[in-house]
Design a protein around this motif. Structure first.
Motif, PDB file in Angstrom:
ATOM      1  N   MET A   1       0.705  -1.219  -0.043  1.00 35.26           N
ATOM      2  CA  MET A   1       0.135  -0.192  -0.012  1.00 35.26           C
ATOM      3  C   MET A   1       0.850   1.298  -0.106  1.00 35.26           C
ATOM      4  SD  MET A   1      -3.183   0.697   2.322  1.00 35.26           S
ATOM      5  CE  MET A   1      -2.833   1.314   3.853  1.00 35.26           C
ATOM      6  N   LYS A   2       0.435   2.220  -0.928  1.00 31.45           N
ATOM      7  CA  LYS A   2       1.265   3.348  -0.976  1.00 31.45           C
ATOM      8  C   LYS A   2       0.777   4.503   0.165  1.00 31.45           C
ATOM      9  CE  LYS A   2       3.287   5.520  -4.980  1.00 31.45           C
ATOM     10  NZ  LYS A   2       3.014   6.063  -6.312  1.00 31.45           N
ATOM     11  N   LEU A   3       1.950   4.995   0.713  1.00 31.12           N
ATOM     12  CA  LEU A   3       1.700   6.074   1.718  1.00 31.12           C
ATOM     13  C   LEU A   3       1.511   7.294   0.900  1.00 31.12           C
ATOM     14  CD1 LEU A   3       1.357   6.701   4.647  1.00 31.12           C
ATOM     15  CD2 LEU A   3       3.736   6.862   4.680  1.00 31.12           C
ATOM     16  N   ARG A   4       0.412   8.189   1.125  1.00 27.85           N
ATOM     17  CA  ARG A   4       0.545   9.537   0.409  1.00 27.85           C
ATOM     18  C   ARG A   4       0.299  10.417   1.600  1.00 27.85           C
ATOM     19  NH1 ARG A   4      -4.493   9.326  -3.438  1.00 27.85           N
ATOM     20  NH2 ARG A   4      -4.760  11.189  -1.984  1.00 27.85           N
ATOM     21  N   LEU A   5       1.083  11.549   1.445  1.00 29.32           N
ATOM     22  CA  LEU A   5       1.088  12.687   2.308  1.00 29.32           C
ATOM     23  C   LEU A   5      -0.346  13.827   1.974  1.00 29.32           C
ATOM     24  CD1 LEU A   5       4.663  13.919   2.672  1.00 29.32           C
ATOM     25  CD2 LEU A   5       3.261  12.589   4.351  1.00 29.32           C
ATOM     26  N   ALA A   6      -1.098  14.257   2.871  1.00 22.49           N
ATOM     27  CA  ALA A   6      -2.040  15.045   2.515  1.00 22.49           C
ATOM     28  C   ALA A   6      -1.606  16.351   1.744  1.00 22.49           C
ATOM     29  CB  ALA A   6      -2.957  15.403   3.874  1.00 22.49           C
ATOM     30  N   SER A   7      -2.237  16.753   1.036  1.00 21.49           N
ATOM     31  CA  SER A   7      -1.982  18.266   0.585  1.00 21.49           C
ATOM     32  C   SER A   7      -1.879  19.149   1.509  1.00 21.49           C
ATOM     33  CB  SER A   7      -2.769  18.648  -0.555  1.00 21.49           C
ATOM     34  OG  SER A   7      -4.275  19.047   0.175  1.00 21.49           O
ATOM     35  N   PRO A   8      -0.865  20.300   1.471  1.00 17.53           N
ATOM     36  CA  PRO A   8      -0.815  21.303   2.398  1.00 17.53           C
ATOM     37  C   PRO A   8      -1.830  22.057   2.717  1.00 17.53           C
ATOM     38  CG  PRO A   8       0.963  21.224   0.637  1.00 17.53           C
ATOM     39  CD  PRO A   8      -0.090  20.340   0.368  1.00 17.53           C
ATOM     40  N   HIS A   9      -2.997  22.168   1.727  1.00 10.37           N
ATOM     41  CA  HIS A   9      -4.086  23.043   2.059  1.00 10.37           C
ATOM     42  C   HIS A   9      -5.125  22.302   3.136  1.00 10.37           C
ATOM     43  CE1 HIS A   9      -7.644  25.357   1.466  1.00 10.37           C
ATOM     44  NE2 HIS A   9      -8.400  24.298   1.311  1.00 10.37           N
ATOM     45  N   LEU A  10      -5.117  20.844   2.690  1.00  7.57           N
ATOM     46  CA  LEU A  10      -5.871  20.168   3.669  1.00  7.57           C
ATOM     47  C   LEU A  10      -5.488  19.807   4.846  1.00  7.57           C
ATOM     48  CD1 LEU A  10      -8.426  18.232   3.683  1.00  7.57           C
ATOM     49  CD2 LEU A  10      -7.001  16.201   2.959  1.00  7.57           C
ATOM     50  N   ALA A  11      -3.838  19.600   4.917  1.00  5.88           N
ATOM     51  CA  ALA A  11      -3.374  19.360   6.364  1.00  5.88           C
ATOM     52  C   ALA A  11      -3.594  20.569   7.077  1.00  5.88           C
ATOM     53  CB  ALA A  11      -1.963  19.196   5.873  1.00  5.88           C
ATOM     54  N   GLU A  12      -3.245  21.788   6.438  1.00  9.05           N
ATOM     55  CA  GLU A  12      -3.577  23.075   7.287  1.00  9.05           C
ATOM     56  C   GLU A  12      -4.981  23.164   7.701  1.00  9.05           C
ATOM     57  OE1 GLU A  12      -4.123  27.479   6.019  1.00  9.05           O
ATOM     58  OE2 GLU A  12      -2.263  26.707   5.318  1.00  9.05           O
ATOM     59  N   ARG A  13      -6.007  23.087   6.931  1.00  3.85           N
ATOM     60  CA  ARG A  13      -7.402  23.173   7.448  1.00  3.85           C
ATOM     61  C   ARG A  13      -7.718  22.115   8.414  1.00  3.85           C
ATOM     62  NH1 ARG A  13     -11.416  21.327   3.455  1.00  3.85           N
ATOM     63  NH2 ARG A  13     -12.652  20.799   5.150  1.00  3.85           N
ATOM     64  N   LEU A  14      -7.182  20.938   8.432  1.00  2.00           N
ATOM     65  CA  LEU A  14      -7.751  19.818   9.626  1.00  2.00           C
ATOM     66  C   LEU A  14      -6.927  20.092  10.865  1.00  2.00           C
ATOM     67  CD1 LEU A  14      -7.887  16.686   7.401  1.00  2.00           C
ATOM     68  CD2 LEU A  14      -9.623  18.118   8.462  1.00  2.00           C
ATOM     69  N   HIS A  15      -5.686  20.720  10.762  1.00  2.00           N
ATOM     70  CA  HIS A  15      -4.824  20.784  12.154  1.00  2.00           C
ATOM     71  C   HIS A  15      -5.058  22.292  12.845  1.00  2.00           C
ATOM     72  CE1 HIS A  15      -2.893  17.446  10.194  1.00  2.00           C
ATOM     73  NE2 HIS A  15      -2.809  16.895  11.450  1.00  2.00           N
ATOM     74  N   ARG A  16      -6.033  22.994  12.209  1.00  2.00           N
ATOM     75  CA  ARG A  16      -6.325  24.301  13.023  1.00  2.00           C
ATOM     76  C   ARG A  16      -7.163  24.091  14.174  1.00  2.00           C
ATOM     77  NH1 ARG A  16      -8.433  28.374   8.637  1.00  2.00           N
ATOM     78  NH2 ARG A  16      -9.716  26.630   8.051  1.00  2.00           N
ATOM     79  N   PRO A  17      -6.999  24.834  15.245  1.00  2.00           N
ATOM     80  CA  PRO A  17      -8.044  24.546  16.515  1.00  2.00           C
ATOM     81  C   PRO A  17      -9.459  24.906  15.899  1.00  2.00           C
ATOM     82  CG  PRO A  17      -6.683  26.564  16.878  1.00  2.00           C
ATOM     83  CD  PRO A  17      -6.239  25.879  15.507  1.00  2.00           C
ATOM     84  N   LEU A  18     -10.353  24.286  16.355  1.00  2.00           N
ATOM     85  CA  LEU A  18     -11.955  24.646  15.917  1.00  2.00           C
ATOM     86  C   LEU A  18     -12.132  25.845  16.545  1.00  2.00           C
ATOM     87  CD1 LEU A  18     -13.353  21.128  16.819  1.00  2.00           C
ATOM     88  CD2 LEU A  18     -12.775  22.118  14.536  1.00  2.00           C
ATOM     89  N   ARG A  19     -12.773  26.588  15.543  1.00  2.00           N
ATOM     90  CA  ARG A  19     -13.250  27.879  16.086  1.00  2.00           C
ATOM     91  C   ARG A  19     -14.642  28.125  15.966  1.00  2.00           C
ATOM     92  NH1 ARG A  19      -9.421  31.419  17.170  1.00  2.00           N
ATOM     93  NH2 ARG A  19     -10.472  33.149  16.602  1.00  2.00           N
ATOM     94  N   PHE A  20     -15.342  29.070  16.950  1.00  2.00           N
ATOM     95  CA  PHE A  20     -16.720  29.086  16.763  1.00  2.00           C
ATOM     96  C   PHE A  20     -17.167  29.849  15.531  1.00  2.00           C
ATOM     97  CE2 PHE A  20     -16.117  28.767  21.288  1.00  2.00           C
ATOM     98  CZ  PHE A  20     -16.869  27.752  21.485  1.00  2.00           C
ATOM     99  N   GLY A  21     -18.465  29.677  15.116  1.00  2.00           N
ATOM    100  CA  GLY A  21     -18.784  30.581  13.906  1.00  2.00           C
ATOM    101  C   GLY A  21     -18.701  32.143  13.930  1.00  2.00           C
ATOM    102  N   ARG A  22     -18.732  32.677  12.654  1.00  2.00           N
ATOM    103  CA  ARG A  22     -18.515  34.266  12.525  1.00  2.00           C
ATOM    104  C   ARG A  22     -19.471  35.062  13.567  1.00  2.00           C
ATOM    105  NH1 ARG A  22     -18.418  36.143   6.810  1.00  2.00           N
ATOM    106  NH2 ARG A  22     -16.903  35.027   6.580  1.00  2.00           N
ATOM    107  N   ARG A  23     -20.463  34.421  13.865  1.00  2.00           N
ATOM    108  CA  ARG A  23     -21.516  35.137  14.600  1.00  2.00           C
ATOM    109  C   ARG A  23     -21.078  35.159  15.947  1.00  2.00           C
ATOM    110  NH1 ARG A  23     -27.577  32.530  15.671  1.00  2.00           N
ATOM    111  NH2 ARG A  23     -28.449  34.629  16.547  1.00  2.00           N
ATOM    112  N   TRP A  24     -20.379  34.293  16.665  1.00  2.00           N
ATOM    113  CA  TRP A  24     -19.697  34.215  18.073  1.00  2.00           C
ATOM    114  C   TRP A  24     -18.247  34.651  18.005  1.00  2.00           C
ATOM    115  CZ3 TRP A  24     -23.678  33.696  21.158  1.00  2.00           C
ATOM    116  CH2 TRP A  24     -24.765  32.814  20.722  1.00  2.00           C
ATOM    117  N   ARG A  25     -17.736  35.231  17.154  1.00  2.00           N
ATOM    118  CA  ARG A  25     -16.204  35.672  16.981  1.00  2.00           C
ATOM    119  C   ARG A  25     -16.028  36.472  18.265  1.00  2.00           C
ATOM    120  NH1 ARG A  25     -12.959  33.501  13.294  1.00  2.00           N
ATOM    121  NH2 ARG A  25     -15.046  33.323  12.359  1.00  2.00           N
TER     122      ARG A  25
END
Length: 66
Positions: A1-25
């Motif tokens: 099975m081939k190991l593939r790294l996630a694209s930088p855009h996807l990796a950046e999106r998944l590893h950010r801390p979760l934030r509340f919506g714009r309404r609760w900013r």
């Protein structure tokens, strides 16, 4: 099975801390503090329930043995 790294855009999106919506900013700190308070209360209630269960178990075992 081939190991593939996630694209930088996807990796950046998944590893950010979760934030509340714009309404609760502006209220994010208050919401985090409420979240922490709820966590502490639920943890205290859970700890008390577990302690009561252990005490009940020990009492039951003591009555069975003695």
């Amino acid at each position: 099975m081939k190991l593939r790294l996630a694209s930088p855009h996807l990796a950046e999106r998944l590893h950010r801390p979760l934030r509340f919506g714009r309404r609760w900013r502006g209220h994010e700190l208050a919401l985090r503090l409420v979240q922490l308070a709820v966590l502490v209360v639920v943890g205290a209630i859970g700890a008390k329930l577990m302690a009561d269960g252990v005490a009940l178990l020990i009492g039951t075992i003591a009555r069975m043995v003695g």
